[in-house]
Design an enzyme around this catalytic site. Structure first.
Site, PDB file in Angstrom:
ATOM      1  N   LYS A 192       0.891  -1.183   0.000  1.00 15.15           N
ATOM      2  CA  LYS A 192       0.000   0.000   0.000  1.00 15.15           C
ATOM      3  C   LYS A 192       0.917   1.217   0.000  1.00 15.15           C
ATOM      4  O   LYS A 192       1.451   1.622   1.028  1.00 15.15           O
ATOM      5  CB  LYS A 192      -0.878  -0.017   1.261  1.00 15.15           C
ATOM      6  CG  LYS A 192      -2.246   0.625   1.104  1.00 15.15           C
ATOM      7  CD  LYS A 192      -2.220   2.088   0.739  1.00 15.15           C
ATOM      8  CE  LYS A 192      -1.975   2.986   1.928  1.00 15.15           C
ATOM      9  NZ  LYS A 192      -1.731   4.393   1.527  1.00 15.15           N
ATOM     10  N   GLU A 267       9.683   1.510  10.850  1.00 15.97           N
ATOM     11  CA  GLU A 267      10.688   2.566  10.693  1.00 15.97           C
ATOM     12  C   GLU A 267       9.944   3.877  10.705  1.00 15.97           C
ATOM     13  O   GLU A 267       9.177   4.186   9.791  1.00 15.97           O
ATOM     14  CB  GLU A 267      11.490   2.352   9.421  1.00 15.97           C
ATOM     15  CG  GLU A 267      12.529   1.287   9.682  1.00 15.97           C
ATOM     16  CD  GLU A 267      13.268   0.831   8.465  1.00 15.97           C
ATOM     17  OE1 GLU A 267      13.214   1.525   7.446  1.00 15.97           O
ATOM     18  OE2 GLU A 267      13.902  -0.225   8.553  1.00 15.97           O
ATOM     19  N   CYS A 301      13.910  11.075   6.990  1.00 11.86           N
ATOM     20  CA  CYS A 301      13.764  10.590   8.362  1.00 11.86           C
ATOM     21  C   CYS A 301      15.055  10.765   9.149  1.00 11.86           C
ATOM     22  O   CYS A 301      15.036  10.986  10.354  1.00 11.86           O
ATOM     23  CB  CYS A 301      13.321   9.141   8.361  1.00 11.86           C
ATOM     24  SG  CYS A 301      14.414   8.062   7.451  1.00 11.86           S
ATOM     25  N   GLU A 400       9.011  16.296  14.959  1.00  5.44           N
ATOM     26  CA  GLU A 400       9.554  16.080  13.621  1.00  5.44           C
ATOM     27  C   GLU A 400       8.802  16.982  12.643  1.00  5.44           C
ATOM     28  O   GLU A 400       7.634  16.733  12.318  1.00  5.44           O
ATOM     29  CB  GLU A 400       9.372  14.610  13.210  1.00  5.44           C
ATOM     30  CG  GLU A 400      10.020  14.325  11.872  1.00  5.44           C
ATOM     31  CD  GLU A 400       9.719  12.928  11.339  1.00  5.44           C
ATOM     32  OE1 GLU A 400       8.566  12.506  11.419  1.00  5.44           O
ATOM     33  OE2 GLU A 400      10.655  12.296  10.829  1.00  5.44           O
TER      34      GLU A 400
HETATM   35  P1  NAD Z   1       2.282   8.422   7.366  1.00  7.83           P
HETATM   36  O1  NAD Z   1       2.472   7.681   8.639  1.00  7.83           O
HETATM   37  O2  NAD Z   1       1.275   9.506   7.331  1.00  7.83           O
HETATM   38  O3  NAD Z   1       1.874   7.430   6.180  1.00  7.83           O
HETATM   39  C1  NAD Z   1       2.675   6.343   5.810  1.00  7.83           C
HETATM   40  C2  NAD Z   1       1.801   5.284   5.170  1.00  7.83           C
HETATM   41  O4  NAD Z   1       0.908   4.768   6.136  1.00  7.83           O
HETATM   42  C3  NAD Z   1       0.957   5.786   4.010  1.00  7.83           C
HETATM   43  O5  NAD Z   1       0.934   4.810   3.001  1.00  7.83           O
HETATM   44  C4  NAD Z   1      -0.407   5.929   4.647  1.00  7.83           C
HETATM   45  O6  NAD Z   1      -1.467   5.840   3.726  1.00  7.83           O
HETATM   46  C5  NAD Z   1      -0.415   4.764   5.615  1.00  7.83           C
HETATM   47  N1  NAD Z   1      -1.345   4.858   6.750  1.00  7.83           N
HETATM   48  C6  NAD Z   1      -1.760   5.971   7.397  1.00  7.83           C
HETATM   49  N2  NAD Z   1      -2.614   5.637   8.382  1.00  7.83           N
HETATM   50  C7  NAD Z   1      -2.721   4.288   8.381  1.00  7.83           C
HETATM   51  C8  NAD Z   1      -3.441   3.353   9.174  1.00  7.83           C
HETATM   52  N3  NAD Z   1      -4.211   3.725  10.192  1.00  7.83           N
HETATM   53  N4  NAD Z   1      -3.302   2.035   8.892  1.00  7.83           N
HETATM   54  C9  NAD Z   1      -2.499   1.618   7.884  1.00  7.83           C
HETATM   55  N5  NAD Z   1      -1.817   2.461   7.085  1.00  7.83           N
HETATM   56  C10 NAD Z   1      -1.912   3.790   7.337  1.00  7.83           C
HETATM   57  O7  NAD Z   1       3.723   8.930   6.950  1.00  7.83           O
HETATM   58  P2  NAD Z   1       4.082   9.928   5.771  1.00  7.83           P
HETATM   59  O8  NAD Z   1       3.579  11.284   6.160  1.00  7.83           O
HETATM   60  O9  NAD Z   1       3.636   9.304   4.498  1.00  7.83           O
HETATM   61  O10 NAD Z   1       5.685   9.895   5.773  1.00  7.83           O
HETATM   62  C11 NAD Z   1       6.486  10.694   6.573  1.00  7.83           C
HETATM   63  C12 NAD Z   1       6.968   9.940   7.795  1.00  7.83           C
HETATM   64  O11 NAD Z   1       7.692   8.772   7.399  1.00  7.83           O
HETATM   65  C13 NAD Z   1       7.922  10.752   8.650  1.00  7.83           C
HETATM   66  O12 NAD Z   1       7.565  10.613   9.992  1.00  7.83           O
HETATM   67  C14 NAD Z   1       9.279  10.095   8.395  1.00  7.83           C
HETATM   68  O13 NAD Z   1      10.227  10.232   9.415  1.00  7.83           O
HETATM   69  C15 NAD Z   1       8.866   8.679   8.206  1.00  7.83           C
HETATM   70  N6  NAD Z   1       9.935   7.937   7.526  1.00  7.83           N
HETATM   71  C16 NAD Z   1      10.722   7.097   8.268  1.00  7.83           C
HETATM   72  C17 NAD Z   1      11.770   6.409   7.671  1.00  7.83           C
HETATM   73  C18 NAD Z   1      12.649   5.490   8.482  1.00  7.83           C
HETATM   74  O14 NAD Z   1      13.339   4.681   7.891  1.00  7.83           O
HETATM   75  N7  NAD Z   1      12.647   5.582   9.804  1.00  7.83           N
HETATM   76  C19 NAD Z   1      12.012   6.558   6.306  1.00  7.83           C
HETATM   77  C20 NAD Z   1      11.204   7.428   5.570  1.00  7.83           C
HETATM   78  C21 NAD Z   1      10.150   8.102   6.203  1.00  7.83           C
END
Ligand code: NAD
Length: 506
Positions: A192, A267, A301, A400
């Site tokens: 997804k 992550e 991140c 963040e």
């Molecule tokens: P997000 O958590 O809003 O969304 C990530 C994914 O989760 C999307 O596909 C979204 O549709 C899905 N999602 C949202 N709610 C959900 C639920 N209740 N159940 C299942 N899936 C759900 O994150 P974002 O805004 O897309 O990305 C930014 C974040 O990602 C930042 O916090 C960043 O630090 C993190 N990130 C972490 C790493 C790492 O390796 N630690 C790498 C890249 C990004």
């Protein structure tokens, strides 16, 4: 390859044409489909907020179809030999390289990430598939632990169909990172992708099919987190969830996964300290600080979002920072000169601006930036921003922001630096700049973060563990660590001859 802006625009338009006109489809059981009801949503261009593509909007029915396909495909896929899976993955790596230009242009157009940082994305993704293709060969191998009476062996087997849920900041690379070890392990997947950047997920799945991944092994369902994402995490066929995204979403997913007692691998977010001491090579430290916070539009991140600067050099270092920040070229992601592009979405722009407002009100000194970029008013551009004289408790030092905002806090000695560095709920990455190796070793051991770099920016080999402590994650990715989520370890004990079994109930 991308040194002509106009040509880049033209080529990206051609590459995008394939995905325009009709909604970007799901990929379920080896076929493109727009789902049962044919619902769709708009995916906006971060540069000007026009519609880039429409996208099929998946929900529970599409997730169910994908999970059913993944369950059926798993029956055979888990028993294919590691060599066979490895061969397919190597072919996929070749196809990624062959299609590198389209992948990079589509990724930049969809995410707003500047070309200069994405040039290696296809190469790295291909390397990742090749790396795990090698691992596939002896993936089940375990230990032989014989005793006088038993042959004891350990082996590993794939856990089953897994959910892969990815964010929008570097979607192609992250999908490749997560899916390669899953395939090597023998798992089938339902991916997804993030609703804000869905394009390259479909392209990757198409290439996987061309490489010979059997139908149903790799499925993609587009849609919103609360809808498609949630339905995926609670689907009974899914045995493990690998998620990259915000810490708050990770908590939701953990609760969703609890009912099915699914394995999770997270992550998550970071608020990473970069500590600069007065004995450091300040020129190199400056380069690294700037790169890690302002590359990828601050949507990284592992960004160096908290600068902890030793009091004795704070003014000098910050003045140098301001000069360089003012030179950062803000522009179109497909312009090879661009160093900072637009944020992914209007909602994210509002969030970043809100944090900047909070920093101002809390009394941090806004030294440069802090506003939208007037020449690009139609897009989601924020000028590179620096706060100094911040205090650790302020939200700009704690939360963040995930944008081009650097928050500087000064410290006097090692202990104070360490205390500030650890004063956060996050624990992903830390960076130390000092010429004193003893100090670096002392601090590295005490920092509450999954990864520490000394006198370095964020450079990682494919074998190294990647992941965070505290609210930055759970589990590690990289090398053999990647299989912890995708595989079950099994103990098999075979009795040799007649040994004494205690007899009861005689
Ligand atoms: P997000 O958590 O809003 O969304 C990530 C994914 O989760 C999307 O596909 C979204 O549709 C899905 N999602 C949202 N709610 C959900 C639920 N209740 N159940 C299942 N899936 C759900 O994150 P974002 O805004 O897309 O990305 C930014 C974040 O990602 C930042 O916090 C960043 O630090 C993190 N990130 C972490 C790493 C790492 O390796 N630690 C790498 C890249 C990004």
């Amino acid at each position: 390859m991308f040194d002509n802006f106009d040509k880049n625009l033209e080529k990206a338009a051609i590459a995008l044409r394939r995905y325009q006109g009709n909604p970007l489809p799901h990929f379920i059981n080896g076929a493109m489909t727009c789902g049962l009801k044919g619902d769709s949503f708009d995916n906006l261009n971060p540069v000007d907020n026009t519609v880039l593509t429409t996208v099929a909007r998946g929900g529970a029915p599409e997730i169910d179809a994908a999970c059913t396909a993944a369950t059926q495909a798993f029956m055979d896929w888990q028993h294919t030999s590691g060599e066979e899976r490895g061969d397919i993955m190597r072919r996929l790596a070749g196809l990624i390289e062959k299609n590198a230009e389209d992948i990079i242009l589509l990724e930049c157009a969809d995410t707003g990430q500047p070309l200069r940082y994405m040039q290696n994305t296809a190469k790295r993704a291909a390397a990742n598939f090749r790396y795990f293709a090698e691992k596939a060969r002896d993936i089940s191998a375990g230990l032989s632990l014989p005793t006088a009476t038993h042959d004891n062996i350990t082996t590993r087997q794939p856990i089953g169909p897994v959910a892969v849920i990815t964010p929008w900041n570097t979607p192609f690379m992250l999908a490749a990172w997560k899916i390669a070890p899953a395939l090597a392990a023998g798992c089938s997947i339902v991916h997804k992708p993030a609703e804000f950047s869905p394009v390259t997920a479909l392209l990757l799945a198409e290439l996987a099919q061309e490489a010979g991944v059997p139908k149903g092994v790799w499925n993609v369902v587009h849609g919103f987190g609360e809808e498609a994402g949630k339905a995926l995490t609670v689907h009974p066929a899914i045995r493990a969830i690998t998620f990259v995204g915000e810490s708050a979403t990770g908590k939701d997913i953990m609760a969703q996964a609890a009912t099915g007692l699914k394995r999770v691998h997270f992550e998550l977010g970071g608020k990473n300290p970069v500590m600069v001491f007065d004995d450091a090579d300040l020129e190199r430290a400056l380069d690294a600080v700037l790169l890690l916070i302002f590359s990828l539009n601050g949507q990284r991140c592992t960004s160096s979002s908290r600068l902890l600067i030793q009091q004795t050099i704070a003014d000098k270092f910050q003045d140098a920072l301001i000069q360089r920040i003012k030179n950062i070229k803000v522009g179109h992601p497909l312009d090879p000169q661009t160093e900072l592009g637009p944020l992914i979405h209007r909602t994210h722009l509002d969030k970043v601006l809100h944090y900047i407002e909070q920093g101002r009100h809390a009394g941090a000194m806004l030294r440069t930036g802090g506003h939208r970029v007037a020449e690009h008013a139609e897009g989601n551009f924020v000028a590179p921003t620096l706060f100094t004289e911040a205090q650790s408790h302020m939200s700009v030092a704690q939360e963040e922001i995930f944008g081009p905002v650097l928050t500087a806090i000064s410290f006097t000695d090692d202990e104070e630096a360490l205390q500030i560095a650890n004063d956060t709920k996050y624990g992903l990455a830390s960076y130390i700049w000092t010429a004193d190796q003893d100090r670096a070793a002392y601090l590295a051991r005490r920092l509450e973060s999954g990864m520490v770099w000394v006198n370095s920016d964020n450079i990682r080999t494919l074998d190294s563990p990647f992941g965070g402590m505290k609210e930055s994650g759970m589990g590690r990715y990289g090398g053999d660590y990647s299989f912890d989520v995708y595989m079950e370890t099994k103990h098999i004990s075979i009795a040799r001859g007649d040994y004494d079994i205690p007899r009861i109930g005689l």
